[in-house]
Design an enzyme around this catalytic site. Structure first.
Site, PDB file in Angstrom:
ATOM      1  N   TYR A  32     -38.160 -36.736  16.246  1.00 25.95           N
ATOM      2  CA  TYR A  32     -37.288 -36.099  17.241  1.00 25.95           C
ATOM      3  C   TYR A  32     -35.833 -36.531  17.036  1.00 25.95           C
ATOM      4  O   TYR A  32     -34.916 -35.707  17.040  1.00 25.95           O
ATOM      5  CB  TYR A  32     -37.771 -36.454  18.659  1.00 25.95           C
TER       6      TYR A  32
ATOM      7  N   SER B  85     -29.625 -30.575  20.637  1.00 23.33           N
ATOM      8  CA  SER B  85     -30.667 -29.804  21.332  1.00 23.33           C
ATOM      9  C   SER B  85     -30.804 -28.366  20.865  1.00 23.33           C
ATOM     10  O   SER B  85     -31.753 -27.689  21.258  1.00 23.33           O
ATOM     11  CB  SER B  85     -30.402 -29.808  22.838  1.00 23.33           C
TER      12      SER B  85
ATOM     13  N   VAL C 128     -25.449 -30.994  22.755  1.00 24.97           N
ATOM     14  CA  VAL C 128     -24.312 -31.842  23.114  1.00 24.97           C
ATOM     15  C   VAL C 128     -23.351 -32.095  21.951  1.00 24.97           C
ATOM     16  O   VAL C 128     -22.269 -32.625  22.146  1.00 24.97           O
ATOM     17  CB  VAL C 128     -24.745 -33.192  23.722  1.00 24.97           C
TER      18      VAL C 128
ATOM     19  N   LYS D 122     -34.163 -27.428  19.465  1.00 25.16           N
ATOM     20  CA  LYS D 122     -35.401 -27.375  20.255  1.00 25.16           C
ATOM     21  C   LYS D 122     -36.189 -26.066  20.144  1.00 25.16           C
ATOM     22  O   LYS D 122     -37.406 -26.098  19.944  1.00 25.16           O
ATOM     23  CB  LYS D 122     -35.097 -27.748  21.716  1.00 25.16           C
TER      24      LYS D 122
ATOM     25  N   TYR E 160     -29.113 -25.580  29.567  1.00 26.59           N
ATOM     26  CA  TYR E 160     -29.153 -26.674  30.548  1.00 26.59           C
ATOM     27  C   TYR E 160     -29.178 -26.095  31.972  1.00 26.59           C
ATOM     28  O   TYR E 160     -29.823 -25.077  32.197  1.00 26.59           O
ATOM     29  CB  TYR E 160     -27.962 -27.630  30.353  1.00 26.59           C
TER      30      TYR E 160
END
Ligand code: GLU
Length: 342
Positions: free
Chosen positions: A207, A82, A277, A85, A259
Protein backbone atom coordinates in the site's frame (compact mmCIF):
# COMPACT_ATOMS: atom_id res chain seq x y z
CA UNK A 1 -30.91 16.51 -34.84
CA UNK A 2 -28.05 16.31 -32.37
CA UNK A 3 -29.18 17.06 -28.84
CA UNK A 4 -27.46 19.62 -26.62
CA UNK A 5 -25.28 17.06 -24.96
CA UNK A 6 -24.11 15.63 -28.29
CA UNK A 7 -23.34 19.05 -29.63
CA UNK A 8 -21.34 19.84 -26.48
CA UNK A 9 -19.37 16.63 -27.03
CA UNK A 10 -18.88 17.35 -30.69
CA UNK A 11 -17.61 20.77 -29.70
CA UNK A 12 -15.06 19.17 -27.38
CA UNK A 13 -13.85 16.64 -29.97
CA UNK A 14 -13.83 19.24 -32.76
CA UNK A 15 -11.75 21.49 -30.59
CA UNK A 16 -9.23 18.68 -30.15
CA UNK A 17 -9.23 17.80 -33.88
CA UNK A 18 -8.74 21.20 -35.45
CA UNK A 19 -5.17 22.08 -36.32
CA UNK A 20 -5.31 25.26 -34.28
CA UNK A 21 -6.65 23.22 -31.33
CA UNK A 22 -9.08 25.54 -29.63
CA UNK A 23 -9.11 23.09 -26.72
CA UNK A 24 -5.44 23.83 -26.16
CA UNK A 25 -6.36 27.52 -26.08
CA UNK A 26 -9.12 26.75 -23.58
CA UNK A 27 -6.69 24.82 -21.36
CA UNK A 28 -4.15 27.63 -21.62
CA UNK A 29 -6.83 30.12 -20.63
CA UNK A 30 -7.82 28.00 -17.64
CA UNK A 31 -4.20 27.60 -16.73
CA UNK A 32 -3.50 31.32 -16.67
CA UNK A 33 -6.86 32.07 -15.05
CA UNK A 34 -6.07 29.85 -12.06
CA UNK A 35 -2.27 29.96 -11.92
CA UNK A 36 -2.48 32.95 -9.62
CA UNK A 37 -5.04 31.32 -7.29
CA UNK A 38 -3.11 31.51 -4.06
CA UNK A 39 -5.43 29.42 -1.92
CA UNK A 40 -4.73 26.02 -0.44
CA UNK A 41 -1.92 24.39 1.42
CA UNK A 42 0.60 21.84 0.23
CA UNK A 43 0.38 18.53 2.17
CA UNK A 44 3.09 18.49 4.80
CA UNK A 45 2.70 15.24 6.73
CA UNK A 46 5.95 14.04 5.14
CA UNK A 47 8.86 16.26 4.04
CA UNK A 48 8.82 15.03 0.43
CA UNK A 49 5.31 16.40 -0.09
CA UNK A 50 5.99 19.59 1.88
CA UNK A 51 8.82 20.40 -0.52
CA UNK A 52 6.49 20.58 -3.55
CA UNK A 53 6.42 23.92 -5.37
CA UNK A 54 2.99 25.48 -4.72
CA UNK A 55 3.10 27.13 -8.18
CA UNK A 56 3.20 23.84 -10.10
CA UNK A 57 0.10 23.51 -12.21
CA UNK A 58 -0.51 21.17 -15.14
CA UNK A 59 -3.64 20.23 -17.07
CA UNK A 60 -3.69 17.42 -19.61
CA UNK A 61 -6.44 15.88 -21.73
CA UNK A 62 -6.16 12.64 -23.72
CA UNK A 63 -8.98 11.42 -25.96
CA UNK A 64 -10.08 7.87 -26.69
CA UNK A 65 -9.01 8.53 -30.29
CA UNK A 66 -5.43 9.20 -29.22
CA UNK A 67 -5.27 12.97 -29.19
CA UNK A 68 -3.26 14.61 -26.45
CA UNK A 69 -3.08 18.13 -25.13
CA UNK A 70 -1.08 19.29 -22.16
CA UNK A 71 -0.38 22.70 -20.66
CA UNK A 72 1.75 23.89 -17.74
CA UNK A 73 3.65 21.41 -15.58
CA UNK A 74 2.03 18.34 -17.09
CA UNK A 75 5.36 16.48 -17.19
CA UNK A 76 6.32 17.23 -13.59
CA UNK A 77 6.50 13.92 -11.67
CA UNK A 78 4.73 13.67 -8.32
CA UNK A 79 3.39 10.84 -6.17
CA UNK A 80 0.08 9.30 -7.14
CA UNK A 81 -1.06 8.83 -3.51
CA UNK A 82 -4.80 8.15 -3.27
CA UNK A 83 -5.35 8.42 -7.02
CA UNK A 84 -3.99 4.86 -7.01
CA UNK A 85 -7.04 3.58 -5.14
CA UNK A 86 -9.60 2.98 -7.91
CA UNK A 87 -6.97 1.26 -10.06
CA UNK A 88 -5.96 -1.13 -7.28
CA UNK A 89 -9.66 -1.79 -6.61
CA UNK A 90 -9.90 -2.77 -10.29
CA UNK A 91 -7.06 -5.20 -9.85
CA UNK A 92 -8.74 -6.76 -6.79
CA UNK A 93 -11.88 -7.22 -8.89
CA UNK A 94 -9.94 -8.89 -11.67
CA UNK A 95 -8.09 -11.14 -9.23
CA UNK A 96 -11.12 -12.25 -7.19
CA UNK A 97 -14.36 -11.32 -8.95
CA UNK A 98 -17.02 -8.88 -7.85
CA UNK A 99 -18.81 -11.00 -5.24
CA UNK A 100 -15.71 -11.96 -3.31
CA UNK A 101 -14.42 -8.37 -3.31
CA UNK A 102 -17.76 -6.99 -2.15
CA UNK A 103 -17.65 -9.33 0.83
CA UNK A 104 -14.51 -7.50 1.98
CA UNK A 105 -15.13 -3.92 0.78
CA UNK A 106 -18.37 -1.91 0.56
CA UNK A 107 -19.26 0.68 -2.06
CA UNK A 108 -20.96 3.12 0.28
CA UNK A 109 -19.83 6.75 0.60
CA UNK A 110 -19.25 7.96 4.17
CA UNK A 111 -19.10 11.45 5.54
CA UNK A 112 -15.96 10.75 7.50
CA UNK A 113 -12.31 11.47 6.89
CA UNK A 114 -10.52 9.32 4.32
CA UNK A 115 -8.26 7.94 7.06
CA UNK A 116 -10.94 7.31 9.68
CA UNK A 117 -10.53 4.16 11.75
CA UNK A 118 -14.06 2.97 11.13
CA UNK A 119 -15.67 -0.13 9.69
CA UNK A 120 -19.31 -0.83 8.89
CA UNK A 121 -20.67 -2.12 12.20
CA UNK A 122 -22.92 -4.76 10.70
CA UNK A 123 -20.65 -6.20 8.03
CA UNK A 124 -17.25 -5.21 9.48
CA UNK A 125 -16.30 -4.10 5.99
CA UNK A 126 -14.59 -0.84 5.20
CA UNK A 127 -17.22 1.43 3.66
CA UNK A 128 -15.65 1.87 0.24
CA UNK A 129 -12.37 1.36 -1.64
CA UNK A 130 -11.59 5.10 -1.89
CA UNK A 131 -10.93 5.56 1.83
CA UNK A 132 -7.75 4.18 3.34
CA UNK A 133 -9.42 1.20 5.03
CA UNK A 134 -11.05 0.04 1.81
CA UNK A 135 -7.93 0.78 -0.19
CA UNK A 136 -5.76 -1.30 2.14
CA UNK A 137 -8.32 -4.13 1.91
CA UNK A 138 -8.13 -3.87 -1.90
CA UNK A 139 -4.34 -3.93 -1.81
CA UNK A 140 -4.53 -7.03 0.38
CA UNK A 141 -6.46 -8.72 -2.43
CA UNK A 142 -3.70 -8.20 -5.00
CA UNK A 143 -2.70 -11.75 -5.86
CA UNK A 144 0.81 -13.07 -6.34
CA UNK A 145 2.94 -16.04 -5.38
CA UNK A 146 5.01 -13.93 -2.98
CA UNK A 147 5.56 -10.29 -2.05
CA UNK A 148 7.89 -9.39 -4.97
CA UNK A 149 5.39 -10.96 -7.35
CA UNK A 150 2.57 -8.83 -5.91
CA UNK A 151 4.71 -5.69 -6.27
CA UNK A 152 5.59 -6.67 -9.83
CA UNK A 153 1.95 -7.29 -10.77
CA UNK A 154 0.83 -4.00 -9.22
CA UNK A 155 3.50 -2.00 -11.07
CA UNK A 156 2.67 -3.82 -14.32
CA UNK A 157 -0.97 -2.82 -13.90
CA UNK A 158 -0.02 0.86 -13.53
CA UNK A 159 2.34 0.50 -16.50
CA UNK A 160 -0.56 -0.65 -18.67
CA UNK A 161 -2.68 2.34 -17.65
CA UNK A 162 0.16 4.86 -18.16
CA UNK A 163 1.68 3.27 -21.24
CA UNK A 164 5.15 3.47 -19.73
CA UNK A 165 7.19 1.90 -16.93
CA UNK A 166 6.35 3.36 -13.51
CA UNK A 167 8.60 3.63 -10.47
CA UNK A 168 8.19 3.97 -6.73
CA UNK A 169 9.89 6.99 -5.18
CA UNK A 170 11.92 5.39 -2.42
CA UNK A 171 12.18 8.45 -0.28
CA UNK A 172 8.39 9.02 -0.26
CA UNK A 173 7.87 5.30 0.33
CA UNK A 174 10.22 5.33 3.35
CA UNK A 175 8.45 8.36 4.80
CA UNK A 176 4.99 6.89 4.21
CA UNK A 177 6.13 3.69 5.90
CA UNK A 178 7.76 5.49 8.82
CA UNK A 179 4.75 7.71 9.53
CA UNK A 180 1.90 5.37 8.54
CA UNK A 181 0.78 4.48 12.08
CA UNK A 182 -2.82 5.28 11.37
CA UNK A 183 -2.83 3.02 8.35
CA UNK A 184 -1.30 0.28 10.50
CA UNK A 185 -4.05 0.78 13.07
CA UNK A 186 -6.69 0.50 10.33
CA UNK A 187 -5.06 -2.66 8.99
CA UNK A 188 -4.93 -4.27 12.45
CA UNK A 189 -8.58 -3.43 13.05
CA UNK A 190 -9.48 -5.14 9.78
CA UNK A 191 -7.31 -8.13 10.65
CA UNK A 192 -9.13 -8.36 13.97
CA UNK A 193 -12.43 -8.68 12.10
CA UNK A 194 -11.07 -11.15 9.58
CA UNK A 195 -11.34 -8.64 6.75
CA UNK A 196 -7.63 -8.76 5.96
CA UNK A 197 -5.36 -11.73 5.33
CA UNK A 198 -2.47 -12.50 7.64
CA UNK A 199 -0.09 -10.94 5.09
CA UNK A 200 -0.72 -7.65 6.92
CA UNK A 201 2.89 -6.40 6.89
CA UNK A 202 3.36 -7.19 3.20
CA UNK A 203 0.05 -5.57 2.36
CA UNK A 204 0.98 -2.37 4.19
CA UNK A 205 4.32 -2.30 2.39
CA UNK A 206 2.50 -2.74 -0.89
CA UNK A 207 0.00 0.00 0.00
CA UNK A 208 2.79 2.44 0.89
CA UNK A 209 4.49 1.56 -2.39
CA UNK A 210 1.38 2.10 -4.48
CA UNK A 211 0.93 5.56 -2.91
CA UNK A 212 4.56 6.41 -3.74
CA UNK A 213 4.44 5.72 -7.48
CA UNK A 214 5.61 8.72 -9.50
CA UNK A 215 3.25 9.91 -12.21
CA UNK A 216 2.51 13.15 -14.09
CA UNK A 217 -0.67 15.01 -15.05
CA UNK A 218 -0.16 13.63 -18.53
CA UNK A 219 -0.06 10.07 -17.14
CA UNK A 220 -3.28 10.75 -15.23
CA UNK A 221 -4.96 11.90 -18.45
CA UNK A 222 -3.85 8.67 -20.17
CA UNK A 223 -5.10 6.61 -17.21
CA UNK A 224 -8.42 8.45 -17.33
CA UNK A 225 -8.62 7.99 -21.10
CA UNK A 226 -8.05 4.26 -20.57
CA UNK A 227 -11.13 4.10 -18.34
CA UNK A 228 -13.03 6.34 -20.79
CA UNK A 229 -12.06 3.85 -23.49
CA UNK A 230 -13.55 0.80 -21.78
CA UNK A 231 -10.29 -0.28 -20.12
CA UNK A 232 -8.00 -0.19 -23.18
CA UNK A 233 -5.15 2.33 -23.18
CA UNK A 234 -5.90 4.35 -26.33
CA UNK A 235 -2.23 5.21 -26.89
CA UNK A 236 -0.82 1.69 -26.68
CA UNK A 237 -3.89 -0.41 -27.49
CA UNK A 238 -3.10 -2.53 -24.43
CA UNK A 239 -5.93 -3.58 -22.14
CA UNK A 240 -5.37 -2.32 -18.58
CA UNK A 241 -8.67 -3.45 -17.06
CA UNK A 242 -11.24 -6.08 -17.93
CA UNK A 243 -14.12 -4.22 -19.64
CA UNK A 244 -16.51 -5.85 -17.18
CA UNK A 245 -15.08 -3.83 -14.28
CA UNK A 246 -14.77 -0.38 -15.83
CA UNK A 247 -18.15 0.65 -14.49
CA UNK A 248 -17.23 -0.58 -11.00
CA UNK A 249 -14.30 1.84 -10.88
CA UNK A 250 -16.23 4.72 -12.39
CA UNK A 251 -19.11 4.21 -9.94
CA UNK A 252 -16.95 4.43 -6.83
CA UNK A 253 -15.07 7.37 -8.31
CA UNK A 254 -18.39 9.07 -8.99
CA UNK A 255 -19.69 8.55 -5.45
CA UNK A 256 -16.57 8.51 -3.27
CA UNK A 257 -13.61 9.82 -5.28
CA UNK A 258 -13.15 13.35 -3.99
CA UNK A 259 -12.86 12.91 -0.20
CA UNK A 260 -15.58 14.80 1.69
CA UNK A 261 -16.29 16.90 -1.38
CA UNK A 262 -17.48 13.83 -3.33
CA UNK A 263 -21.19 14.68 -3.22
CA UNK A 264 -20.64 18.30 -4.13
CA UNK A 265 -18.25 17.30 -6.92
CA UNK A 266 -20.84 14.86 -8.30
CA UNK A 267 -23.37 17.68 -8.19
CA UNK A 268 -21.24 20.46 -9.63
CA UNK A 269 -18.83 18.67 -11.98
CA UNK A 270 -20.66 15.40 -12.46
CA UNK A 271 -17.94 13.14 -13.85
CA UNK A 272 -16.12 10.29 -12.09
CA UNK A 273 -12.83 11.44 -10.58
CA UNK A 274 -10.24 10.65 -7.91
CA UNK A 275 -7.82 12.94 -6.19
CA UNK A 276 -4.76 12.47 -4.00
CA UNK A 277 -2.80 14.52 -1.50
CA UNK A 278 0.11 14.79 -3.95
CA UNK A 279 -2.08 17.29 -5.83
CA UNK A 280 -3.26 15.06 -8.67
CA UNK A 281 -6.79 14.56 -9.97
CA UNK A 282 -7.87 12.07 -12.62
CA UNK A 283 -11.30 12.65 -14.17
CA UNK A 284 -13.08 10.57 -16.78
CA UNK A 285 -15.59 11.56 -19.45
CA UNK A 286 -16.76 8.09 -20.49
CA UNK A 287 -16.41 7.43 -24.20
CA UNK A 288 -14.43 10.61 -24.77
CA UNK A 289 -11.48 11.75 -22.72
CA UNK A 290 -9.41 11.44 -19.59
CA UNK A 291 -8.43 14.62 -17.77
CA UNK A 292 -5.36 14.82 -15.53
CA UNK A 293 -4.56 17.83 -13.38
CA UNK A 294 -1.71 18.48 -11.00
CA UNK A 295 -1.23 21.30 -8.53
CA UNK A 296 -0.02 20.67 -4.98
CA UNK A 297 -1.94 23.22 -2.86
CA UNK A 298 -4.96 21.44 -1.33
CA UNK A 299 -8.19 22.78 0.06
CA UNK A 300 -9.49 21.84 3.52
CA UNK A 301 -10.93 18.58 2.18
CA UNK A 302 -7.64 17.46 0.61
CA UNK A 303 -8.40 18.24 -3.05
CA UNK A 304 -6.16 20.27 -5.33
CA UNK A 305 -7.58 23.81 -5.42
CA UNK A 306 -6.55 24.58 -8.99
CA UNK A 307 -7.47 21.08 -10.17
CA UNK A 308 -11.02 21.43 -8.86
CA UNK A 309 -11.43 24.84 -10.48
CA UNK A 310 -10.05 23.73 -13.84
CA UNK A 311 -12.24 20.59 -13.97
CA UNK A 312 -15.30 22.52 -12.90
CA UNK A 313 -14.77 25.10 -15.66
CA UNK A 314 -14.17 22.41 -18.28
CA UNK A 315 -17.31 20.53 -17.24
CA UNK A 316 -19.39 23.69 -17.45
CA UNK A 317 -17.98 24.85 -20.76
CA UNK A 318 -18.44 21.52 -22.49
CA UNK A 319 -21.53 20.21 -20.69
CA UNK A 320 -19.66 17.19 -19.36
CA UNK A 321 -21.92 16.43 -16.38
CA UNK A 322 -23.14 12.85 -16.83
CA UNK A 323 -26.68 13.88 -15.95
CA UNK A 324 -26.86 16.77 -18.36
CA UNK A 325 -30.53 16.99 -19.27
CA UNK A 326 -30.26 15.80 -22.86
CA UNK A 327 -27.28 13.55 -22.54
CA UNK A 328 -28.74 10.53 -20.82
CA UNK A 329 -31.97 10.16 -22.77
CA UNK A 330 -30.69 9.02 -26.13
CA UNK A 331 -29.90 5.38 -25.76
CA UNK A 332 -33.21 4.11 -24.36
CA UNK A 333 -35.39 6.43 -26.45
CA UNK A 334 -33.80 5.08 -29.58
CA UNK A 335 -34.97 1.59 -28.56
CA UNK A 336 -38.67 2.43 -28.96
CA UNK A 337 -40.51 1.69 -32.13
CA UNK A 338 -39.60 4.59 -34.44
CA UNK A 339 -43.16 4.92 -35.81
CA UNK A 340 -44.30 6.11 -32.40
CA UNK A 341 -46.86 3.34 -31.74
CA UNK A 342 -45.24 2.35 -28.42
N1 GLU B 1 -0.43 7.85 1.54
C1 GLU B 1 -1.57 8.54 2.03
C2 GLU B 1 -2.21 7.79 3.17
O1 GLU B 1 -2.42 6.62 3.07
C3 GLU B 1 -2.57 8.76 0.95
C4 GLU B 1 -3.19 10.03 1.21
C5 GLU B 1 -4.13 10.48 0.12
O2 GLU B 1 -3.69 10.78 -1.00
O3 GLU B 1 -5.33 10.53 0.41
O4 GLU B 1 -2.49 8.36 4.19
Amino acid sequence: MPNDHDSHLDALLTKMKSAASPLRDTLRELHSKYQSAGEGKVADYIPELANADPDWFGISVVSVDRRKIKVGESDQPFTIQSVSKPFVFGMALEDHGREEVLEKIGVQPIGEAFNSITLDETSNRPFNPMINAGAIAATDLIAGKDFPDRVRRMLAMFRRYCGREVFVDNSVFSSERATGHRNRAIAHLMLNFGMLSDRLEDTLELYFQQCSIMITAKDLAVMGATLANGGVNPLTGERALDAEYVKDLLSVMQTCGMYDYAGEWAYRVGIPAKSGVGGGIVAVVPGQVGIGTFSPPLDMKGNSVRGIKACQDLAEQFGLHVFNADGCRDSLLSQFNPNGSN
